[in-house]
Enzyme design. Sequence first.
Site, mmCIF file in Angstrom:
data_model
loop_
_atom_site.group_PDB
_atom_site.id
_atom_site.type_symbol
_atom_site.label_atom_id
_atom_site.label_comp_id
_atom_site.label_asym_id
_atom_site.label_seq_id
_atom_site.Cartn_x
_atom_site.Cartn_y
_atom_site.Cartn_z
ATOM 1 N N LYS A 199 46.967 34.798 38.975
ATOM 2 C CA LYS A 199 45.988 35.209 39.982
ATOM 3 C C LYS A 199 44.882 34.156 40.084
ATOM 4 C CE LYS A 199 48.487 38.927 39.784
ATOM 5 N NZ LYS A 199 49.410 38.609 38.700
HETATM 6 C C1 LIG Z 1 51.203 43.836 42.921
HETATM 7 C C2 LIG Z 1 51.041 43.772 41.441
HETATM 8 N N1 LIG Z 1 50.691 44.883 40.771
HETATM 9 C C3 LIG Z 1 50.518 44.863 39.435
HETATM 10 C C4 LIG Z 1 50.687 43.712 38.701
HETATM 11 C C5 LIG Z 1 50.516 43.757 37.216
HETATM 12 O O1 LIG Z 1 49.411 43.002 36.800
HETATM 13 P P1 LIG Z 1 49.166 42.706 35.239
HETATM 14 O O2 LIG Z 1 50.049 41.566 34.865
HETATM 15 O O3 LIG Z 1 47.716 42.360 35.141
HETATM 16 O O4 LIG Z 1 49.494 43.945 34.502
HETATM 17 C C6 LIG Z 1 51.051 42.537 39.349
HETATM 18 C C7 LIG Z 1 51.241 41.303 38.588
HETATM 19 O O5 LIG Z 1 51.684 40.296 39.082
HETATM 20 C C8 LIG Z 1 51.237 42.567 40.762
HETATM 21 O O6 LIG Z 1 51.602 41.463 41.440
#
Ligand SMILES: Cc1ncc(COP(=O)(O)O)c(C=O)c1O
Length: 383
Positions: free
Chosen positions: A180
């Site tokens: 991100k």
């Molecule tokens: C749309 C979406 N939701 C949730 C997540 C999960 O994020 P995290 O890795 O911080 O748990 C991601 C990770 O890429 C994502 O792209």
Amino acid sequence: MIPVMRPWLGAEEAAAAAEAVSSGWIAQGPRVAEFEAAFASAIGTGHGVAVSSCTTALHLALLVAGIEPGDEVVVPSLSFIATANAARYVGAVPVFADVDETTLNLTPATIEPCLTPRTRAVILVDQAGMPADLEAVQALCQPRGIAIIEDAACAAGSTYRGRPVGAGADLAAYSFHPRKLLTTGEGGMLLTPSADVAVRLRRLREHGMDLSAAARHASQQPVIEHYTELGYNFRMTDIQAAIGLVQLRKLGQLIIRRRALAQRYQQLLAHIPGVQTITDPSYGTTNYQSFWVLLPPDFPVSRDELLERLADAGVSARRGIMAAHLEPAYQGFPRGPLPVTERLTAQTLILPLFHDLTEQEQDIIVSEIAVAGHRQPRAVARA
Ligand SMILES: Cc1ncc(COP(=O)(O)O)c(C=O)c1O
């Protein structure tokens, strides 16, 4: 190798992390509180609750929205698998809806066929930073009492109707994973306009305790805490928050650079017939967290072959967004037809895009695609 993403980290982040270590308090503490306040203020909504990831943020969001075992939660299949997994963590059933072809996001038209009397929530993803049309989905869901959780994992710095993405949501969840724009290594944040919801979220992320460990530590008197409901350890550390505070200050610069590089990709790729690139929707701006490209059905090579050619040329591109319903973990889960999802997941790829990407590197990437598409690469004036 040109990576698909490289976080923009430097001496300032290193110094901030070192300062947290030297302070002697590295678990969730004052820096987490400061990061929460700063992030909530940057987005322009009431309360921030920092957690260990966006996945744990979505899990807690579903709990505070009152989602229970057997409830149905409409989600896009075209998303990282964490979106659908979160529904299952609370015992709910994810129901896969199709997405709009240009934004990759759910719309009222794709959600409505999935609604049943058991639908209790929709997880509205701002896919790859592209803002979803929240107000249109609210108009569908609010009269039916269906909660909306905005999965803004990738969308810090994107805007929707003139405000930062997430500002208009009851619950918005962000990720600070290094893919991100703004990163803390791992980490996530929930934003809510409700003070009461924020209090419960803070309790749930810390074992259901009615008093935080930091508050107990600060007290001069012995304090006995109580555990008011089943909670979790979903905490962020102060080391992560220290890095996050520095990254948050850089977010504006990150967006400017990224949008300039994205515009250059758009100009360069416009000369390859049939190749579609992303661009801002009419109602907002994307932070281009991922720059995806849709290949036409008659492109001379398959998407996977193009990925291989790019890898041979030293370019680490990625397949487009995954489709959860095609994974073994989701066999047998409810869904309607998902033609757009299936086409997009098969025909899209994500090109490298990060703060330090150079124009020369962009040229290498685009010329590989142009050659694969039987086109001579064309030059674009230097920005
Ligand atoms: C749309 C979406 N939701 C949730 C997540 C999960 O994020 P995290 O890795 O911080 O748990 C991601 C990770 O890429 C994502 O792209």
